[in-house]
Enzyme design. Structure first.
Site, mmCIF file in Angstrom:
data_model
loop_
_atom_site.group_PDB
_atom_site.id
_atom_site.type_symbol
_atom_site.label_atom_id
_atom_site.label_comp_id
_atom_site.label_asym_id
_atom_site.label_seq_id
_atom_site.Cartn_x
_atom_site.Cartn_y
_atom_site.Cartn_z
ATOM 1 N N HIS A 63 0.963 -1.276 0.077
ATOM 2 C CA HIS A 63 0.185 -0.069 0.170
ATOM 3 C C HIS A 63 1.048 1.071 0.024
ATOM 4 O O HIS A 63 0.478 2.310 -0.579
ATOM 5 C CB HIS A 63 -0.982 0.084 1.249
ATOM 6 C CG HIS A 63 -1.982 -1.005 1.132
ATOM 7 N ND1 HIS A 63 -2.374 -1.793 2.044
ATOM 8 C CD2 HIS A 63 -2.958 -1.236 0.131
ATOM 9 C CE1 HIS A 63 -3.435 -2.630 1.833
ATOM 10 N NE2 HIS A 63 -3.771 -2.165 0.468
ATOM 11 N N ASP A 87 -10.345 -3.327 0.624
ATOM 12 C CA ASP A 87 -9.857 -3.445 2.294
ATOM 13 C C ASP A 87 -9.435 -2.152 2.688
ATOM 14 O O ASP A 87 -9.425 -2.099 3.964
ATOM 15 C CB ASP A 87 -8.593 -4.249 2.167
ATOM 16 C CG ASP A 87 -7.572 -3.832 1.375
ATOM 17 O OD1 ASP A 87 -7.077 -2.652 1.680
ATOM 18 O OD2 ASP A 87 -7.157 -4.642 0.464
ATOM 19 N N GLU A 107 -15.297 0.019 -6.070
ATOM 20 C CA GLU A 107 -15.167 -1.274 -5.814
ATOM 21 C C GLU A 107 -16.548 -1.876 -6.182
ATOM 22 O O GLU A 107 -17.448 -1.591 -5.995
ATOM 23 C CB GLU A 107 -15.076 -1.442 -4.172
ATOM 24 C CG GLU A 107 -15.102 -2.784 -3.673
ATOM 25 C CD GLU A 107 -14.304 -3.836 -4.235
ATOM 26 O OE1 GLU A 107 -14.632 -4.752 -4.643
ATOM 27 O OE2 GLU A 107 -13.132 -3.727 -4.065
ATOM 28 N N ASP A 139 -18.461 -1.443 -11.054
ATOM 29 C CA ASP A 139 -17.587 -2.040 -11.998
ATOM 30 C C ASP A 139 -16.413 -1.137 -12.643
ATOM 31 O O ASP A 139 -17.020 -0.073 -13.164
ATOM 32 C CB ASP A 139 -18.054 -2.942 -13.235
ATOM 33 C CG ASP A 139 -17.337 -3.556 -14.102
ATOM 34 O OD1 ASP A 139 -16.026 -3.347 -14.150
ATOM 35 O OD2 ASP A 139 -17.673 -4.364 -15.285
ATOM 36 N N GLY A 140 -15.244 -1.378 -12.359
ATOM 37 C CA GLY A 140 -14.340 -0.388 -12.346
ATOM 38 C C GLY A 140 -14.106 -0.297 -14.075
ATOM 39 O O GLY A 140 -13.673 1.167 -14.415
ATOM 40 N N ASP A 157 -5.915 -1.168 -7.772
ATOM 41 C CA ASP A 157 -5.555 -2.116 -6.607
ATOM 42 C C ASP A 157 -6.290 -3.478 -6.997
ATOM 43 O O ASP A 157 -7.401 -3.743 -6.339
ATOM 44 C CB ASP A 157 -5.852 -1.600 -5.450
ATOM 45 C CG ASP A 157 -5.405 -2.446 -4.105
ATOM 46 O OD1 ASP A 157 -4.880 -3.477 -4.462
ATOM 47 O OD2 ASP A 157 -5.734 -1.925 -3.025
ATOM 48 N N THR A 159 -7.217 -7.718 -8.275
ATOM 49 C CA THR A 159 -6.462 -8.967 -8.211
ATOM 50 C C THR A 159 -5.745 -9.263 -9.563
ATOM 51 O O THR A 159 -5.673 -8.552 -10.534
ATOM 52 C CB THR A 159 -7.533 -10.010 -8.252
ATOM 53 O OG1 THR A 159 -8.656 -9.670 -9.234
ATOM 54 C CG2 THR A 159 -8.455 -9.793 -6.881
ATOM 55 N N PRO A 164 -12.641 -12.177 -12.661
ATOM 56 C CA PRO A 164 -13.191 -10.798 -12.644
ATOM 57 C C PRO A 164 -12.102 -9.730 -12.960
ATOM 58 O O PRO A 164 -12.320 -8.650 -13.564
ATOM 59 C CB PRO A 164 -13.822 -10.753 -11.460
ATOM 60 C CG PRO A 164 -14.211 -12.231 -11.075
ATOM 61 C CD PRO A 164 -13.025 -13.085 -11.318
#
Length: 285
Positions: A63, A87, A107, A139-140, A157, A159, A164
């Site tokens: 981060h 998070d 998010e 949805d970004g 940030d 996955t 997805p």
């Protein structure tokens, strides 16, 4: 004594295991399988679909490097957007900067935000409730394609580019992010572990190069993300920020310091010095 272990099988030929001292949560919200457990060495560990996302033990490395490197390189970030990051750790680090006036968190899964707020509060450290934070559940990919806002900093940030998260590594998404930047705006993202995921570096470079004045990578050592140094992607509408000297970065840090455990101005500059095996993954122009 029977010991319980969590085994991450991100790679077909290499797996890592974490000893579980206590499982705290397990559920499927329809979008992702969420599991939270405690370990002796890494604190609380959050996994999505069987892949480690964040641990309270080493999240500060990731981060801090995705937040402070572009902010100090830019020198005047006022508006930021975090795509993913449910998070709250990225929000926490960005909001340490008093110069930042607003951060939009995009998010896709509202359950992740609420889950992390409840079960991993030390990661966000109140960032969700900061008046400068705006949370958008969307949805970004769609958000970046449609928004009319402009940002000094966009942090992806996400996955890994499987499932997805894959759409956040496409050329169209990077093109949309470029459209959403201010004149010297910067986009950064997690770009995998090059020793094991080298194609991610090559693909990201090729997909970004047509749309940004400056495209590159920098490195950080995050223990949880095994396989050597982690690559962090860099793309900017200007070539100036990445070229700032360590003296300039140090002066900015001294003028507007934030509390860190990994980041320093010297680490900032050194992170852009890439190992030869990483340089070899970047196509020659």
């Amino acid at each position: 004594m029977n010991e319980e272990w969590f085994r991450e099988e991100l790679y077909p030929h290499w797996r890592q295991s974490f000893q579980i001292t206590r499982e705290l949560y397990r559920a499927n919200d329809g979008l992702q399988d969420i599991v939270l457990f405690e370990t002796p060495g890494f604190g609380r560990v959050l996994t999505l679909d069987g892949v480690i996302q964040v641990t309270t033990g080493d999240e500060f490395v990731y981060h801090e490097m995705l937040a402070h490197v572009p902010i100090y390189a830019h020198g005047a970030v006022k508006s930021a957007c975090v795509v993913g990051g449910g998070d709250g750790g990225m929000l926490r680090e960005i909001l340490k900067h008093a110069s930042v006036e607003q951060v939009v968190l995009v998010e896709i899964d509202a359950a992740v935000v609420e889950f992390c707020r409840q079960h991993m509060p030390t990661v966000s450290a109140g960032a969700f409730d900061d008046p400068r934070t705006e949370i958008v559940i969307a949805d970004g990919l769609k958000y970046m394609a449609e928004t009319t806002r402009r940002f000094d900093l966009i942090v992806i940030d996400s996955t890994d580019p499987i499932g997805p998260g894959g759409v956040l590594f496409t050329e169209q998404f990077y093109k949309d992010c470029a459209r959403c930047l201010t004149a010297e705006g910067i986009v950064v993202n997690q770009n995998g572990v090059p020793f094991l995921q080298g194609e991610e570096v090559t693909d990201t470079y090729l997909r970004r190069r047509p749309h940004y004045a400056d495209v590159g990578f920098y490195m950080a050592a995050v223990p949880t993300y095994v396989g050597g140094l982690m690559a962090l992607g860099w793309a900017s509408a200007s070539s100036r920020p990445r070229g700032e000297t360590v003296e300039t970065i140090a002066a900015r840090f001294q003028a507007a310091p934030v509390t860190t455990r990994y980041y320093t101005p010297e680490i900032h500059k050194a992170a852009f010095a890439l190992p030869q095996y990483v340089q070899a993954l970047i196509p020659r122009d």
